[in-house]
Scaffold this motif. Sequence first.
Motif, PDB file in Angstrom:
ATOM      1  N   ARG A  55       0.833  -1.203   0.000  1.00  0.00           N
ATOM      2  CA  ARG A  55       0.000   0.000   0.000  1.00  0.00           C
ATOM      3  C   ARG A  55       0.869   1.255   0.000  1.00  0.00           C
ATOM      4  NH1 ARG A  55      -3.493  -0.258   4.889  1.00  0.00           N
ATOM      5  NH2 ARG A  55      -1.825   0.931   5.871  1.00  0.00           N
ATOM      6  N   ARG A  98      -6.113   3.459   0.752  1.00  0.00           N
ATOM      7  CA  ARG A  98      -6.813   2.351   1.409  1.00  0.00           C
ATOM      8  C   ARG A  98      -8.239   2.182   0.891  1.00  0.00           C
ATOM      9  NH1 ARG A  98      -5.194   3.945   7.497  1.00  0.00           N
ATOM     10  NH2 ARG A  98      -5.507   5.985   6.530  1.00  0.00           N
ATOM     11  N   GLY A  99      -8.987   3.271   0.825  1.00  0.00           N
ATOM     12  CA  GLY A  99     -10.363   3.183   0.343  1.00  0.00           C
ATOM     13  C   GLY A  99     -10.438   2.752  -1.108  1.00  0.00           C
ATOM     14  N   ASP A 152      -9.861  -1.026  -1.333  1.00  0.00           N
ATOM     15  CA  ASP A 152     -11.047  -1.763  -0.898  1.00  0.00           C
ATOM     16  C   ASP A 152     -12.135  -1.724  -1.976  1.00  0.00           C
ATOM     17  OD1 ASP A 152      -9.860  -2.366   1.502  1.00  0.00           O
ATOM     18  OD2 ASP A 152     -10.804  -0.727   2.608  1.00  0.00           O
ATOM     19  N   GLU A 153     -12.304  -0.568  -2.599  1.00  0.00           N
ATOM     20  CA  GLU A 153     -13.328  -0.431  -3.630  1.00  0.00           C
ATOM     21  C   GLU A 153     -12.990  -1.287  -4.849  1.00  0.00           C
ATOM     22  OE1 GLU A 153     -15.594   3.052  -6.258  1.00  0.00           O
ATOM     23  OE2 GLU A 153     -14.418   3.572  -4.472  1.00  0.00           O
ATOM     24  N   ARG A 188     -13.628  -4.997  -4.117  1.00  0.00           N
ATOM     25  CA  ARG A 188     -15.053  -5.336  -4.212  1.00  0.00           C
ATOM     26  C   ARG A 188     -15.501  -5.398  -5.670  1.00  0.00           C
ATOM     27  NH1 ARG A 188     -15.351  -1.686   0.183  1.00  0.00           N
ATOM     28  NH2 ARG A 188     -15.975   0.014  -1.232  1.00  0.00           N
ATOM     29  N   GLU A 217      -4.618  -9.332  -1.798  1.00  0.00           N
ATOM     30  CA  GLU A 217      -3.479  -8.929  -0.973  1.00  0.00           C
ATOM     31  C   GLU A 217      -2.805 -10.182  -0.459  1.00  0.00           C
ATOM     32  OE1 GLU A 217      -2.451  -6.323   3.052  1.00  0.00           O
ATOM     33  OE2 GLU A 217      -4.501  -6.952   2.627  1.00  0.00           O
ATOM     34  N   TRP A 233      -0.269  -6.057  -2.932  1.00  0.00           N
ATOM     35  CA  TRP A 233      -1.475  -6.132  -3.737  1.00  0.00           C
ATOM     36  C   TRP A 233      -1.143  -6.441  -5.190  1.00  0.00           C
ATOM     37  CZ3 TRP A 233      -6.462  -5.210  -1.773  1.00  0.00           C
ATOM     38  CH2 TRP A 233      -6.506  -4.765  -0.446  1.00  0.00           C
TER      39      TRP A 233
END
Length: 203
Positions: A26, A39-40, A43-44, A47, A58, A63
């Motif tokens: 990250r 970070r956001g 995550d998005e 998904r 990850e 990642w």
Amino acid sequence: MSGEVPDDLVRAVEATLFAAQEPLTREEISRHLRGADVRGALDELARHYAGRGVHLVERGGRWHFQTAPDLAHLLRREKDEVRRLSRAATEALAIIAYHEPVSRAEIEAIRGVQTARGTLDVLMEAGWVRVAGRREVPGRPTLYATTPAFLTHFGLGSRADLPGIGELRAAGLLDPVDEAYAVLMGSDEPETREEDEQEAGSA
């Protein structure tokens, strides 16, 4: 993200990961994007790709995109292996993974036989094992540990995801090193084995 136009940061993170030659932490992604908090966005993206042909995953804090597990067989191609792991190398890799960091002497104590120099060289050339410093005892022996590439290759998020002895045996993954794994994990099964270090030395 589905049905919506992703914002510029999400797109930038996506592009950075696609262009990367290897998995990125990250912090590394953030540095590529001038210190942005990613970070956001990660995550998005995770998904968004969860139900697609590639997934954002990850592994060991790094990642990367990988083919969805149920589609991997469609993309599998014949390719030359750098080296086929000998029995000795397989046992050494298992010992390092479950007990790292460990020295050559400690690997030999667990295996019950000497470990040829070529055995560890093969694992390091494959990118699965690295030098992790020296133990602060007389002689200061070199210590070995696994790498993020090891986690990525075997689909592990961390070493905590390593299977237990029961899972390995149930999956049929202990043959032909069943006795070595059993001893490694503390089983009471008797060990009957033949030395194959000549194979490792010639690998």
